[in-house]
Design a protein around this motif. Structure first.
Motif, PDB file in Angstrom:
ATOM      1  N   SER A   1       0.837  -1.204   0.000  1.00  0.00           N
ATOM      2  CA  SER A   1       0.000   0.000   0.000  1.00  0.00           C
ATOM      3  C   SER A   1       0.873   1.254   0.000  1.00  0.00           C
ATOM      4  N   GLU A   2       0.383   2.284  -0.658  1.00  0.00           N
ATOM      5  CA  GLU A   2       1.114   3.544  -0.740  1.00  0.00           C
ATOM      6  C   GLU A   2       1.151   4.219   0.628  1.00  0.00           C
ATOM      7  N   THR A   3       2.315   4.700   1.026  1.00  0.00           N
ATOM      8  CA  THR A   3       2.464   5.375   2.301  1.00  0.00           C
ATOM      9  C   THR A   3       2.190   6.865   2.128  1.00  0.00           C
ATOM     10  N   SER A   4       2.104   7.562   3.246  1.00  0.00           N
ATOM     11  CA  SER A   4       1.843   9.004   3.191  1.00  0.00           C
ATOM     12  C   SER A   4       2.990   9.757   2.528  1.00  0.00           C
ATOM     13  N   THR A   5       4.236   9.301   2.750  1.00  0.00           N
ATOM     14  CA  THR A   5       5.372   9.987   2.123  1.00  0.00           C
ATOM     15  C   THR A   5       5.451   9.673   0.631  1.00  0.00           C
ATOM     16  N   GLN A   6       4.984   8.501   0.235  1.00  0.00           N
ATOM     17  CA  GLN A   6       4.910   8.198  -1.200  1.00  0.00           C
ATOM     18  C   GLN A   6       3.854   9.069  -1.871  1.00  0.00           C
ATOM     19  N   ARG A   7       2.749   9.282  -1.170  1.00  0.00           N
ATOM     20  CA  ARG A   7       1.722  10.181  -1.710  1.00  0.00           C
ATOM     21  C   ARG A   7       2.278  11.594  -1.819  1.00  0.00           C
ATOM     22  N   TRP A   8       3.044  12.005  -0.809  1.00  0.00           N
ATOM     23  CA  TRP A   8       3.687  13.328  -0.873  1.00  0.00           C
ATOM     24  C   TRP A   8       4.563  13.407  -2.124  1.00  0.00           C
ATOM     25  N   ALA A   9       5.381  12.364  -2.364  1.00  0.00           N
ATOM     26  CA  ALA A   9       6.295  12.353  -3.499  1.00  0.00           C
ATOM     27  C   ALA A   9       5.549  12.380  -4.834  1.00  0.00           C
ATOM     28  N   ARG A  10       4.383  11.773  -4.867  1.00  0.00           N
ATOM     29  CA  ARG A  10       3.603  11.734  -6.110  1.00  0.00           C
ATOM     30  C   ARG A  10       2.830  13.020  -6.332  1.00  0.00           C
ATOM     31  N   GLN A  11       2.311  13.617  -5.243  1.00  0.00           N
ATOM     32  CA  GLN A  11       1.405  14.763  -5.367  1.00  0.00           C
ATOM     33  C   GLN A  11       2.106  16.106  -5.261  1.00  0.00           C
ATOM     34  N   GLN A  12       3.311  16.127  -4.681  1.00  0.00           N
ATOM     35  CA  GLN A  12       4.036  17.380  -4.516  1.00  0.00           C
ATOM     36  C   GLN A  12       4.334  18.012  -5.877  1.00  0.00           C
ATOM     37  N   LYS A  13       4.294  19.346  -5.928  1.00  0.00           N
ATOM     38  CA  LYS A  13       4.628  20.048  -7.161  1.00  0.00           C
ATOM     39  C   LYS A  13       6.016  19.617  -7.634  1.00  0.00           C
ATOM     40  N   GLN A  14       6.087  19.199  -8.896  1.00  0.00           N
ATOM     41  CA  GLN A  14       7.342  18.631  -9.387  1.00  0.00           C
ATOM     42  C   GLN A  14       7.464  18.765 -10.892  1.00  0.00           C
ATOM     43  N   GLU A  15       8.687  18.551 -11.363  1.00  0.00           N
ATOM     44  CA  GLU A  15       8.983  18.487 -12.793  1.00  0.00           C
ATOM     45  C   GLU A  15       9.497  17.083 -13.098  1.00  0.00           C
ATOM     46  N   ARG A  16       9.308  16.633 -14.325  1.00  0.00           N
ATOM     47  CA  ARG A  16       9.857  15.355 -14.757  1.00  0.00           C
ATOM     48  C   ARG A  16      11.077  15.630 -15.636  1.00  0.00           C
ATOM     49  N   TRP A  17      12.200  15.135 -15.227  1.00  0.00           N
ATOM     50  CA  TRP A  17      13.421  15.267 -16.009  1.00  0.00           C
ATOM     51  C   TRP A  17      13.690  13.951 -16.736  1.00  0.00           C
ATOM     52  N   THR A  18      14.322  14.050 -17.893  1.00  0.00           N
ATOM     53  CA  THR A  18      14.668  12.863 -18.669  1.00  0.00           C
ATOM     54  C   THR A  18      16.114  12.945 -19.160  1.00  0.00           C
ATOM     55  N   GLN A  19      16.671  11.790 -19.433  1.00  0.00           N
ATOM     56  CA  GLN A  19      17.981  11.706 -20.072  1.00  0.00           C
ATOM     57  C   GLN A  19      18.086  10.346 -20.747  1.00  0.00           C
ATOM     58  N   THR A  20      19.015  10.220 -21.662  1.00  0.00           N
ATOM     59  CA  THR A  20      19.296   8.940 -22.306  1.00  0.00           C
ATOM     60  C   THR A  20      20.636   8.440 -21.804  1.00  0.00           C
ATOM     61  N   SER A  21      20.665   7.219 -21.311  1.00  0.00           N
ATOM     62  CA  SER A  21      21.889   6.662 -20.742  1.00  0.00           C
ATOM     63  C   SER A  21      22.911   6.355 -21.833  1.00  0.00           C
ATOM     64  N   PHE A  22      24.115   6.038 -21.421  1.00  0.00           N
ATOM     65  CA  PHE A  22      25.187   5.739 -22.375  1.00  0.00           C
ATOM     66  C   PHE A  22      24.856   4.537 -23.251  1.00  0.00           C
ATOM     67  N   ASP A  23      23.947   3.654 -22.763  1.00  0.00           N
ATOM     68  CA  ASP A  23      23.574   2.486 -23.555  1.00  0.00           C
ATOM     69  C   ASP A  23      22.156   2.581 -24.110  1.00  0.00           C
ATOM     70  N   GLY A  24      21.622   3.810 -24.195  1.00  0.00           N
ATOM     71  CA  GLY A  24      20.378   4.038 -24.920  1.00  0.00           C
ATOM     72  C   GLY A  24      19.084   3.896 -24.148  1.00  0.00           C
ATOM     73  N   LEU A  25      19.151   3.809 -22.818  1.00  0.00           N
ATOM     74  CA  LEU A  25      17.935   3.696 -22.018  1.00  0.00           C
ATOM     75  C   LEU A  25      17.352   5.080 -21.724  1.00  0.00           C
ATOM     76  N   LYS A  26      16.030   5.185 -21.745  1.00  0.00           N
ATOM     77  CA  LYS A  26      15.355   6.417 -21.371  1.00  0.00           C
ATOM     78  C   LYS A  26      15.199   6.437 -19.851  1.00  0.00           C
ATOM     79  N   MET A  27      15.877   7.385 -19.228  1.00  0.00           N
ATOM     80  CA  MET A  27      15.874   7.488 -17.768  1.00  0.00           C
ATOM     81  C   MET A  27      15.060   8.712 -17.350  1.00  0.00           C
ATOM     82  N   LYS A  28      14.366   8.580 -16.224  1.00  0.00           N
ATOM     83  CA  LYS A  28      13.530   9.678 -15.757  1.00  0.00           C
ATOM     84  C   LYS A  28      13.764   9.967 -14.280  1.00  0.00           C
ATOM     85  N   ALA A  29      13.440  11.184 -13.883  1.00  0.00           N
ATOM     86  CA  ALA A  29      13.624  11.608 -12.499  1.00  0.00           C
ATOM     87  C   ALA A  29      12.542  12.613 -12.123  1.00  0.00           C
ATOM     88  N   ARG A  30      12.312  12.748 -10.828  1.00  0.00           N
ATOM     89  CA  ARG A  30      11.392  13.760 -10.296  1.00  0.00           C
ATOM     90  C   ARG A  30      12.218  14.888  -9.688  1.00  0.00           C
TER      91      ARG A  30
END
Length: 314
Positions: free
Chosen positions: A46-75
Motif C-alpha cells: 500500500s502507498e504510504t503518506s510519504t509516497q503520496r507526498w512524493a507523487r502529489q508534490q509540485k514537481q517536474e519530470r526530467w529525462t535523459q538517455t543513458s550511455f547504452d540508450g535507455l530512457k531514464m527519468k527523475a522527479r
C-alpha cells in the motif's frame, strides 16, 4: 574396461556439475538482477503518506538517455523558496523515486531543491537489469550535469543514497566529481556487489559463493554488460575527497553493519560514521527520526556555503 567405465563416470559427473553450476548461476542472475525478480518483492504494498507526498508534490519530470540508450527519468522538486542548493536522492534495491519520499520530503522541507532519479529497471526508467549501483554511477553523473546546467556555476549539490543507492553514490565518488558537489550522505550501503551477493546467497539459500558467483558474473558481463566484481569502495573511495557521512543500523541483516566500517576505512576524504543502535536495514530514520533529521541537515549546513539555518533540524 574398468578404466573406461571410470572415465565415462567422471565425464558424466563433470557434465552434471557444470550443468548444475550454469543452471544455478543463471537462476541467481535472473533472481537478483532481472526486473521482476527479487527486487520486485513488496512492490504491491500500500502507498504510504510519504509516497503520496512524493507523487502529489509540485514537481517536474526530467529525462535523459543513458550511455547504452535507455530512457531514464527523475522527479525534481523545486524548493519552497528559490535556491541553488540541490540534494540528489538515490533510491535502493527494489525501490524507486516514490518509495524514498520520506527522504525527499526531509530535504525539501529543509529548504532545498530535490532530484530523485529512477534507476535502471525501476520506476519510470527503462531497463531489464539492475545496475547494483555500478552501471548507475554513470547515470548519476549525467543527472548531476543536468543540475549543473540548470543552476549554473554557483549551484551547489549534495548527494544522498539509501542501500543500493548508497553504494551507487560511493561508486560515483570514484569518478571525476565536479566542484559543485559539496558532500555525500550514505545510509546502509554495501562495500562491494560481490560481498553483498555472498551474504544473500548464504542468508537466503544457505549456499557457498563458489562457483555460483563467478559464473553469475559471466552472465552479468554477457547479458547486463558489466562486471560486478569490479564494484568495490576499496577502489572508489580511496580517490574520494568529498565529505562523506556514513549511516548504518546495528541490526541490519540485509546489508550487514560491517559494510559501514569497511566503507569508512576505505574512504580517504573527510568522513563521519553513525551507527544507529537497534536499527534494521533502511530503518535508521524510522528508529530515530528527530536525531536523523538533525544529523543529516547539520551535515548539509556544514558543507553548503553561506547556509541559512532553518526549520529542517527541528
Amino acid at each position: 574396461m574398468k578404466k573406461k567405465f571410470w572415465k565415462i563416470t567422471l565425464g558424466t559427473l563433470i557434465v552434471l556439475l557444470v550443468g548444475a553450476d550454469l543452471g544455478g548461476a543463471y537462476y541467481l542472475f535472473n533472481f537478483a538482477f532481472k526486473k521482476g525478480g527479487y527486487s520486485s518483492r513488496g512492490s504491491d504494498a500500500s502507498e504510504t503518506s510519504t509516497q503520496r507526498w512524493a507523487r502529489q508534490q509540485k514537481q517536474e519530470r526530467w529525462t535523459q538517455t543513458s550511455f547504452d540508450g535507455l530512457k531514464m527519468k527523475a522527479r525534481y522538486y523545486p524548493a519552497p523558496q528559490p535556491t541553488k542548493k540541490t540534494i540528489v536522492v538515490v533510491h535502493g534495491y527494489g525501490d524507486n523515486s516514490l518509495t524514498v519520499g520520506q527522504y525527499s520530503q526531509l530535504f525539501h522541507e529543509a529548504g532545498y531543491n530535490v532530484l530523485t532519479p529512477d534507476g535502471r529497471a525501476a520506476g519510470m526508467s527503462q531497463g531489464k537489469y539492475l545496475g547494483y549501483g555500478w552501471q548507475d554511477r554513470d547515470d548519476l553523473a549525467w543527472w548531476i550535469k543536468q543540475v549543473q546546467k540548470r543552476q549554473g556555476p554557483q549551484g551547489e549539490i549534495g548527494l544522498y543514497g539509501l542501500s543500493m543507492g548508497a553504494a551507487e553514490v560511493m561508486y560515483y565518488l570514484g569518478l571525476k566529481v565536479p566542484k559543485q558537489v559539496k558532500f555525500a550522505i550514505t545510509d546502509c550501503g554495501y562495500a562491494s556487489i560481490k560481498g553483498e551477493l555472498q551474504h544473500e546467497l548464504q542468508s537466503l539459500f544457505h549456499l557457498p559463493s563458489f562457483p555460483l558467483l563467478p559464473t553469475a558474473n559471466l552472465f552479468a558481463k554477457t547479458i547486463a554488460h558489466y562486471d560486478f566484481y569490479a564494484a568495490d569502495t576499496k577502489k572508489t573511495l580511496r580517490q574520494n575527497r568529498i565529505p562523506l557521512f556514513i549511516i548504518h543500523g546495528t541490526k541490519d541483516d540485509f546489508v550487514p553493519t560491517k559494510h559501514a566500517r569497511i566503507n569508512y576505512d576505505n574512504n580517504h576524504g573527510p568522513k563521519k560514521l553513525w551507527l544507529v543502535s537497534g536499527a534494521k536495514h533502511a530503518q535508521s530514520y524510522q528508529m530515530q527520526p528527530q536525531k536523523y533529521r538533525q544529523k543529516v541537515i547539520q551535515w548539509t549546513q556544514k558543507y553548503f556555503q553561506n547556509e541559512v539555518k532553518n526549520h529542517g533540524t527541528n
